[in-house]
Design a protein around this motif. Sequence first.
Motif, mmCIF file in Angstrom:
data_model
loop_
_atom_site.group_PDB
_atom_site.id
_atom_site.type_symbol
_atom_site.label_atom_id
_atom_site.label_comp_id
_atom_site.label_asym_id
_atom_site.label_seq_id
_atom_site.Cartn_x
_atom_site.Cartn_y
_atom_site.Cartn_z
ATOM 1 N N MET A 65 -20.299 -15.562 -18.688
ATOM 2 C CA MET A 65 -21.742 -15.468 -18.439
ATOM 3 C C MET A 65 -22.465 -14.730 -19.563
ATOM 4 S SD MET A 65 -21.417 -14.783 -14.329
ATOM 5 C CE MET A 65 -23.155 -14.680 -13.952
ATOM 6 N N VAL A 66 -22.013 -13.518 -19.881
ATOM 7 C CA VAL A 66 -22.792 -12.694 -20.815
ATOM 8 C C VAL A 66 -22.544 -13.043 -22.284
ATOM 9 C CG1 VAL A 66 -23.045 -10.776 -19.195
ATOM 10 C CG2 VAL A 66 -21.121 -10.783 -20.783
ATOM 11 N N VAL A 67 -21.413 -13.668 -22.586
ATOM 12 C CA VAL A 67 -21.139 -14.029 -23.981
ATOM 13 C C VAL A 67 -21.329 -15.526 -24.222
ATOM 14 C CG1 VAL A 67 -19.410 -14.038 -25.830
ATOM 15 C CG2 VAL A 67 -19.519 -12.108 -24.248
ATOM 16 N N GLY A 160 -13.920 -7.405 -2.240
ATOM 17 C CA GLY A 160 -15.370 -7.446 -2.053
ATOM 18 C C GLY A 160 -15.871 -8.767 -2.600
ATOM 19 N N LEU A 161 -16.945 -8.717 -3.400
ATOM 20 C CA LEU A 161 -17.408 -9.933 -4.060
ATOM 21 C C LEU A 161 -16.430 -10.273 -5.176
ATOM 22 C CD1 LEU A 161 -19.405 -12.196 -4.789
ATOM 23 C CD2 LEU A 161 -20.595 -10.554 -6.227
ATOM 24 N N THR A 162 -15.847 -11.458 -5.081
ATOM 25 C CA THR A 162 -14.936 -11.917 -6.130
ATOM 26 C C THR A 162 -15.583 -13.156 -6.742
ATOM 27 O OG1 THR A 162 -13.721 -13.099 -4.420
ATOM 28 C CG2 THR A 162 -12.864 -10.966 -5.069
ATOM 29 N N GLY A 171 -22.570 -18.054 -3.547
ATOM 30 C CA GLY A 171 -23.483 -17.268 -4.376
ATOM 31 C C GLY A 171 -22.905 -15.891 -4.625
ATOM 32 N N PHE A 172 -23.533 -15.163 -5.557
ATOM 33 C CA PHE A 172 -23.109 -13.785 -5.817
ATOM 34 C C PHE A 172 -23.727 -12.895 -4.764
ATOM 35 C CE2 PHE A 172 -22.991 -15.321 -10.402
ATOM 36 C CZ PHE A 172 -21.604 -15.452 -10.415
ATOM 37 N N ARG A 173 -23.106 -12.837 -3.588
ATOM 38 C CA ARG A 173 -23.661 -12.106 -2.453
ATOM 39 C C ARG A 173 -22.811 -10.891 -2.132
ATOM 40 N NH1 ARG A 173 -24.680 -17.279 -0.278
ATOM 41 N NH2 ARG A 173 -26.816 -17.794 -0.858
ATOM 42 N N GLU A 206 -16.207 -4.675 -5.527
ATOM 43 C CA GLU A 206 -17.464 -5.215 -6.051
ATOM 44 C C GLU A 206 -18.427 -5.602 -4.937
ATOM 45 O OE1 GLU A 206 -16.981 -7.977 -9.265
ATOM 46 O OE2 GLU A 206 -18.982 -8.806 -9.036
ATOM 47 N N CYS A 207 -19.660 -5.140 -5.057
ATOM 48 C CA CYS A 207 -20.752 -5.552 -4.167
ATOM 49 C C CYS A 207 -20.403 -5.444 -2.685
ATOM 50 C CB CYS A 207 -21.158 -6.997 -4.465
ATOM 51 S SG CYS A 207 -21.995 -7.205 -6.020
ATOM 52 N N VAL A 208 -20.102 -4.232 -2.264
ATOM 53 C CA VAL A 208 -19.900 -3.982 -0.841
ATOM 54 C C VAL A 208 -20.750 -2.773 -0.467
ATOM 55 C CG1 VAL A 208 -17.559 -4.939 -0.752
ATOM 56 C CG2 VAL A 208 -17.863 -2.514 -1.262
ATOM 57 N N ALA A 254 -31.603 -13.409 -15.480
ATOM 58 C CA ALA A 254 -31.342 -14.138 -14.242
ATOM 59 C C ALA A 254 -30.014 -13.750 -13.611
ATOM 60 C CB ALA A 254 -31.378 -15.641 -14.508
ATOM 61 N N VAL A 255 -29.044 -13.294 -14.411
ATOM 62 C CA VAL A 255 -27.726 -12.993 -13.843
ATOM 63 C C VAL A 255 -27.436 -11.495 -13.788
ATOM 64 C CG1 VAL A 255 -26.717 -15.198 -14.518
ATOM 65 C CG2 VAL A 255 -26.508 -13.238 -16.072
ATOM 66 N N THR A 256 -28.437 -10.658 -14.097
ATOM 67 C CA THR A 256 -28.192 -9.217 -14.032
ATOM 68 C C THR A 256 -28.352 -8.724 -12.593
ATOM 69 O OG1 THR A 256 -29.052 -8.962 -16.255
ATOM 70 C CG2 THR A 256 -28.827 -6.974 -14.962
ATOM 71 N N PHE A 259 -27.734 -3.757 -8.973
ATOM 72 C CA PHE A 259 -27.058 -2.451 -8.980
ATOM 73 C C PHE A 259 -26.842 -1.920 -10.402
ATOM 74 C CE2 PHE A 259 -23.816 -5.811 -8.487
ATOM 75 C CZ PHE A 259 -23.152 -5.668 -9.701
ATOM 76 N N CYS A 260 -27.186 -2.724 -11.407
ATOM 77 C CA CYS A 260 -26.911 -2.301 -12.779
ATOM 78 C C CYS A 260 -27.978 -1.330 -13.274
ATOM 79 C CB CYS A 260 -26.877 -3.507 -13.715
ATOM 80 S SG CYS A 260 -25.480 -4.549 -13.381
ATOM 81 N N LYS A 261 -27.542 -0.178 -13.732
ATOM 82 C CA LYS A 261 -28.474 0.744 -14.385
ATOM 83 C C LYS A 261 -28.424 0.500 -15.883
ATOM 84 C CE LYS A 261 -29.643 5.589 -15.098
ATOM 85 N NZ LYS A 261 -29.402 6.987 -14.727
#
Length: 336
Positions: A65-67, A160-162, A171-173, A206-208, A254-256, A259-261
């Motif tokens: 995604m990021v690269v 968690g979210l995998t 989705g990324f839920r 992740e994401c719990v 769009a994909v950030t 929870f990201c600081k």
Amino acid sequence: MSSKPRDVVYGGPKPPVERFTLRKLAAKYRRGERITMVTAYDYPSAVHVDLAGVDVCLVGDSAAMVVHGHDTTLPITLEEMLSHFRAVARGASRPLLIGDLPFGSYERDPAQAIETATRIMKEGGMDAVKARSLEGGSPARVRAARALVDAGVAVMGHVGLTPQSISVLGGFRPQGRSHDEAADIVERALALQDAGCFSGAFFVLECVPAAVAAATTAALRVPTIGIGAGGACSGQVLVYHDLLGFTQHPHHAAVTPKFCKRYANVGEVITGALAAFREEVENGSFPSVAFSPYELREGDAARFAAALRERGLGEAATAVEELEGGEKSGGGAASS
Ligand SMILES: Nc1nc(=O)c2c([nH]1)NC[C@@H]1CN(c3ccc(C(=O)N[C@@H](CCC(=O)O)C(=O)O)cc3)CN21
Ligand SMILES: CC(C)C(=O)C(=O)O
Ligand SMILES: [Mg+2]
């Protein structure tokens, strides 16, 4: 600017450093100190993570995604990941190196998992591997994880979210928001730990909800590294590009995850510098004399001009004379 000596000599000799091993990680966990993990995907990002003193460097399939600009982590291949692993291994000397097993490279059976994981260690230079398939307490999962450990591969779980399950999850839920789902996450982590698969290893959560992460962390005897999982984990991980604020590009934005600081706005710094370069080239102020280091040998300018004239290249000869005789300022050179 570029007259400043570089902090890092790319490709140059590096002082010997002690790798942050799994044993050291376990010791840090037992002392109750928080563990830090950041992703990296290439040589420079690995150098940055190393210089910052971060404990663990995860070469994540988030690279997709990021690269590489994909919408999910699914498309990245093992060969592409191996290229990222090798680059990171060259750049990061101290951090423990963990490589994500890419989607489709380990799920078929334990033999495939071992084959992929050993390539990641032998060819990619990673210390351990991480996979979402190692979540879940099903006998097949436990077998796969144990087979890896038996083959000498340290494995990191991911619950968690995998994101590799996005096709199933839709989705990324966030995961584990109902009491039974939450209990399931703790159960899965425990099942794998108790199978003996994670002695010295650890989990990404992740994401719990923070309470689910706190419960899982309290239930396990190995560290949990949270991302979007609250503050009660044994450590925290963020994606390099999110943390640094590379994310003002519409795709990244769009994909950030929320929870990201952002600890910096590196994306702004980069576009600012690139725009400054473009402007200086367009207005002729770059390269100035200071950045035009190569000169004809003493006395050769006149001979060069004469040789050009002999061949009927009068304009070329004049160009030489103007530059050598005159102000030598970069600005004047762009005449034609
Ligand atoms: N840049 C980046 N940062 C990450 O942390 C990251 C990746 N990429 N790629 C792989 C996974 C995917 N991750 C993600 C991506 C998005 C959300 C997110 O925005 N979740 C929303 C819900 C979205 C929905 O319901 O569809 C949320 O509210 O948490 C969470 C985790 C975490 N990982
Ligand atoms: C978000 C982290 C945990 C990850 O798996 C990745 O970067 O691929
Ligand atoms: Mg990943």
